[in-house]
Design a protein around this motif. Sequence first.
Motif, PDB file in Angstrom:
ATOM      1  N   GLN A  38      47.704  32.708  42.415  1.00 40.81           N
ATOM      2  CA  GLN A  38      46.391  32.140  42.108  1.00 40.81           C
ATOM      3  C   GLN A  38      46.507  30.775  41.428  1.00 40.81           C
ATOM      4  OE1 GLN A  38      47.857  34.668  40.584  1.00 40.81           O
ATOM      5  NE2 GLN A  38      47.057  35.101  38.542  1.00 40.81           N
ATOM      6  N   TYR A  39      47.724  30.424  41.001  1.00 40.36           N
ATOM      7  CA  TYR A  39      47.962  29.124  40.368  1.00 40.36           C
ATOM      8  C   TYR A  39      48.790  28.203  41.262  1.00 40.36           C
ATOM      9  CZ  TYR A  39      46.319  31.588  36.227  1.00 40.36           C
ATOM     10  OH  TYR A  39      45.557  32.318  35.335  1.00 40.36           O
TER      11      TYR A  39
ATOM     12  N   SER B 142      42.604  36.872  38.941  1.00 39.62           N
ATOM     13  CA  SER B 142      43.703  36.879  37.973  1.00 39.62           C
ATOM     14  C   SER B 142      44.785  37.902  38.304  1.00 39.62           C
ATOM     15  CB  SER B 142      43.166  37.139  36.567  1.00 39.62           C
ATOM     16  OG  SER B 142      42.360  36.066  36.123  1.00 39.62           O
ATOM     17  N   THR B 143      44.490  38.864  39.170  1.00 36.21           N
ATOM     18  CA  THR B 143      45.511  39.839  39.560  1.00 36.21           C
ATOM     19  C   THR B 143      46.543  39.237  40.508  1.00 36.21           C
ATOM     20  OG1 THR B 143      44.298  40.654  41.511  1.00 36.21           O
ATOM     21  CG2 THR B 143      43.790  41.681  39.375  1.00 36.21           C
ATOM     22  N   GLY B 144      46.194  38.111  41.135  1.00 40.67           N
ATOM     23  CA  GLY B 144      47.110  37.476  42.074  1.00 40.67           C
ATOM     24  C   GLY B 144      47.184  38.146  43.428  1.00 40.67           C
ATOM     25  N   THR B 145      46.238  39.043  43.714  1.00 35.88           N
ATOM     26  CA  THR B 145      46.294  39.815  44.957  1.00 35.88           C
ATOM     27  C   THR B 145      45.168  39.481  45.934  1.00 35.88           C
ATOM     28  OG1 THR B 145      44.986  41.623  44.005  1.00 35.88           O
ATOM     29  CG2 THR B 145      47.377  41.732  43.731  1.00 35.88           C
ATOM     30  N   THR B 146      44.311  38.518  45.605  1.00 34.98           N
ATOM     31  CA  THR B 146      43.116  38.263  46.406  1.00 34.98           C
ATOM     32  C   THR B 146      43.295  37.188  47.468  1.00 34.98           C
ATOM     33  OG1 THR B 146      42.285  36.572  44.881  1.00 34.98           O
ATOM     34  CG2 THR B 146      41.672  38.866  44.419  1.00 34.98           C
ATOM     35  N   GLY B 147      44.369  36.422  47.402  1.00 39.20           N
ATOM     36  CA  GLY B 147      44.539  35.282  48.299  1.00 39.20           C
ATOM     37  C   GLY B 147      43.896  34.023  47.759  1.00 39.20           C
ATOM     38  N   HIS B 148      43.075  34.157  46.726  1.00 37.81           N
ATOM     39  CA  HIS B 148      42.417  32.993  46.135  1.00 37.81           C
ATOM     40  C   HIS B 148      43.386  32.182  45.277  1.00 37.81           C
ATOM     41  CE1 HIS B 148      38.220  33.444  47.235  1.00 37.81           C
ATOM     42  NE2 HIS B 148      38.226  34.719  46.876  1.00 37.81           N
ATOM     43  N   ALA B 149      43.099  30.903  45.186  1.00 40.46           N
ATOM     44  CA  ALA B 149      43.717  30.031  44.199  1.00 40.46           C
ATOM     45  C   ALA B 149      42.607  29.450  43.335  1.00 40.46           C
ATOM     46  CB  ALA B 149      44.481  28.889  44.874  1.00 40.46           C
TER      47      ALA B 149
END
Length: 222
Positions: A138-139, A90-97
């Motif tokens: 992430q979105y 949820s921080t938007g810093t992990t590279g994950h979506a």
Amino acid sequence: MSRILPFAAALAAGGALFFGLMPSFAAETAVNAPRPTLIEPVSGHRETAIFAGGCFWGVQGVFSHVKGVMSATSGYAGGKGSTAQYEDVSTGTTGHAESVKVVFDPARVNYADLLRIYFSVVADPTRLNAQGPDHGPQYRSALFPQSPAQAKVAETYIAQLTAAHVYPRPIVTRIETARGFFPAESYHQDFMAKNPDYPYIVINDRPKVEALKRLFPMSWKA
């Protein structure tokens, strides 16, 4: 933008309702995308695809209603396993979506069919790092092909949609190298089915499922 949690917080639900009612945050408009010109050859009785298209509640909810889909699992893709937790993502810093792993029978529904549904009712492919009321990488709208054949089908279909001017703005959906899929926490799984009256679901995700049923009646399963 966080959508819940914890459940008991009425303020969170009220916030989701408030944001969902704002015109600029309306659910994505469904389109009837054309049939793909390139279809992956059928091989075997089980195949996996990974889609990212905003909040995974709605993505999972839509694909769960597609004939030939054997399972749909909410999770994270694009980053490392060590950061595959909701709070980190949820921080938007992990590279994950936020993503959904779809296991399907290619003899009943092929990858190209799933792409058509994705681009028609699941996500707005013209919004960069945002879907519905949610913003951040992430979105993002992204595809994670699980084979060279899937990658080729995805590339060809995006080119087809671009040439046909299906959308009023350029497609920004990314085709990313698969780096693993990590299932989300249990409370995220089948969230839409378990919480059909949750305000966020009613406003942002239920219209997508209704559009699936309307536009693709032959692909619909209850």
